[in-house]
Design an enzyme around this catalytic site. Structure first.
Site, short mmCIF file in Angstrom:
data_model
loop_
_atom_site.label_atom_id
_atom_site.label_comp_id
_atom_site.label_asym_id
_atom_site.label_seq_id
_atom_site.Cartn_x
_atom_site.Cartn_y
_atom_site.Cartn_z
N ASP A 21 0.85 -1.13 -0.21
CA ASP A 21 0.12 0.07 -0.04
C ASP A 21 0.99 1.16 0.04
O ASP A 21 2.11 1.08 -0.30
CB ASP A 21 -0.99 -0.11 1.23
CG ASP A 21 -2.03 0.89 1.02
OD1 ASP A 21 -2.32 1.47 0.16
OD2 ASP A 21 -2.93 0.96 2.13
N ASP A 71 7.20 -5.58 9.43
CA ASP A 71 8.07 -5.13 10.37
C ASP A 71 8.37 -6.41 11.41
O ASP A 71 8.57 -6.32 12.42
CB ASP A 71 7.66 -4.02 11.34
CG ASP A 71 6.19 -4.49 11.86
OD1 ASP A 71 5.53 -5.18 11.50
OD2 ASP A 71 5.87 -3.47 12.92
N ASP A 102 -8.15 -5.40 14.01
CA ASP A 102 -7.54 -6.62 14.80
C ASP A 102 -8.56 -6.59 15.92
O ASP A 102 -9.03 -7.64 16.73
CB ASP A 102 -6.17 -6.35 15.02
CG ASP A 102 -5.73 -4.96 15.46
OD1 ASP A 102 -6.51 -3.95 15.31
OD2 ASP A 102 -4.76 -4.70 15.88
#
Length: 440
Positions: free
Chosen positions: A137, A206, A284
């Site tokens: 993105d 990450d 989430d």
């Protein structure tokens, strides 16, 4: 059985060749009839009725045999996909088909995605079984160039909609969370609908993974498919800081009612259930709501198989400095595919887990904190309310936040961790039945 099948196939081929060779020899070697009274046995101008009948009968037989041999050859062709040579001159062996589990890397504008990709490529046992798909993105050119540098080692997808999302004024600062949710939806649709995969392991750019990361997910895929009380497998332990896990239990796995994320596996069937109602933001935490979880659990490890190195992001380093930077990444390779993981099935696991927790002696916070516990453990530290849970968790150094009433790593309200070398179960009173969604 496979050796006999191979012999039959070879015999069929041999018979086919031999029979047709005999027919050709018969046709070529049959003597030509002569006209009666001919002085030198001249060749007849037209074949006799006997000869014509013989040829027709042989042609009919030949045609029938060809049909039979065609059937044999078709069987050989159908079996070829199951047979591969183990070496140049060795016998044929059957190679079972293994499921393909793609790894989806969610990327944006971190050039440090290289650290994530380097580790995945270094550790994956098979490019065919674990294709790596990077969905980017943000449109960041420098990050795109890093991803492109891997060539055909990865599939590089680009999220086409980079526009801002209309949000309420008070949510303007959360624009990043809206874009992440939009990206997840698009990327998962690419994996399941466009590329037609049946499962996926999702990591973010990450994350660094452990040596047995692929082994872990490969071993747990069959359980995830067969146990409908599960809806994900995660590589992450929210309370997996060094000193809070048992270093001698790298093979220990748990069921948890809390959705962990941070390196997790999802099935297409679950995505088809979630996608129509996928949230605009905060995906989430949305996954942790009772309406989505539906009393299902995830599998998580004692020692994390993933580690986040991304302090900077839309969450502005929330929890990173206090918890996440200290998470212990597993370094021991555990051959999960060779282990019996049936203990993780719902009924078996629940019965054993509750027996172990509620047969453990009850201790006080002071005993735990001061290291005055006698014996090897485990020990049970009981909480009775939202506030008592949060006080005990915070003071003992485990994560004290709750999502829809569920504590991080919790299973049936119980949080398991190590304190001063002893196993502690931070648990509700016996007879626990359900979470209270107001505990948030």
């Amino acid at each position: 059985m496979f050796r006999k099948r191979g012999s039959l196939i070879l015999c069929g081929t041999f018979l086919f060749i031999t029979w047709n060779a005999i027919l050709v020899l018969l046709l070529w070697g049959r003597p030509s009839p002569s006209q009666p009274g001919g002085e030198h046995g001249e060749v007849a101008e037209r074949p006799t009725n006997d000869m014509m009948g013989d040829v027709l009968r042989m042609a009919d037989t030949f045609e029938a045999e060809l049909e039979m041999q065609k059937e044999i050859l078709m069987q050989i062709k159908n079996q070829q996909s199951l047979w591969e040579p183990s070496n140049g001159n060795g016998p044929k062996v059957v190679v079972p088909r293994q499921p393909v589990i793609p790894v989806l890397v969610i990327a944006c504008n971190r050039v440090t995605v290289r650290r994530c990709l380097d580790k995945l490529l270094e550790l994956r046992p098979s490019a065919e079984l674990f294709p790596i798909i990077v969905s980017q993105d943000c449109g960041n050119a420098e990050t795109a160039e890093v991803i492109r540098s891997y060539g055909n080692q990865v599939v590089h997808l680009k999220q086409p909609d980079l526009s801002d999302i209309a949000v309420r004024p008070e949510h303007k600062k959360f624009q990043g969370y809206y874009k992440i949710s939009r990206h997840y939806r698009w990327a998962l649709n690419q994996v399941f609908k466009t590329l037609s995969h049946s499962s996926v392991v999702i990591v973010e750019d990450d994350l660094e993974v452990a040596p047995d990361f692929f082994e872990y997910f490969q071993a747990l895929l069959p359980l995830l498919k067969s146990d409908r009380s599960l809806w994900c497998v995660s590589a992450w332990n929210d309370n997996g800081r060094d000193g809070y896990v048992d270093p001698g239990k790298a093979n220990l796995l748990y069921r948890t009612d809390f959705f962990p994320g941070l390196g997790w596996m999802l099935l297409r069937e679950v995505w088809e259930e979630l996608e129509p109602k996928w949230p605009a933001s905060f995906w989430d935490d949305w996954m942790r709501q009772p309406e989505q979880r539906r009393n299902r659990a995830c599998i998580r490890p004692e020692i994390s198989r993933s580690l986040t190195f991304g302090r900077k992001g839309v969450s502005l380093g929330q929890f990173y400095d206090k918890y996440l930077r200290y998470i212990k990444l597993n370094t021991e390779f555990v051959p999960f595919t060779k282990l019996d993981l049936s203990y993780l099935k719902e009924e078996t696991y629940r019965e054993h887990f509750e027996k172990e927790v509620y047969s453990a002696p009850v201790v006080t916070y002071e005993d735990v904190k001061q290291g005055q516990l006698k014996g090897t453990g485990p020990f049970r530290l009981q909480y009775s309310s939202k506030d008592s849970f949060k006080v005990l968790a915070k003071n003992l150094g485990v994560m004290d936040d709750l999502k829809s009433g569920v504590p991080r790593t919790g299973y049936r309200g119980v949080v398991s961790f190590i304190s001063r070398g002893k196993r502690i179960y931070l648990a509700p009173p016996p007879g626990w039945t359900q979470y209270d969604p107001t505990w948030s």
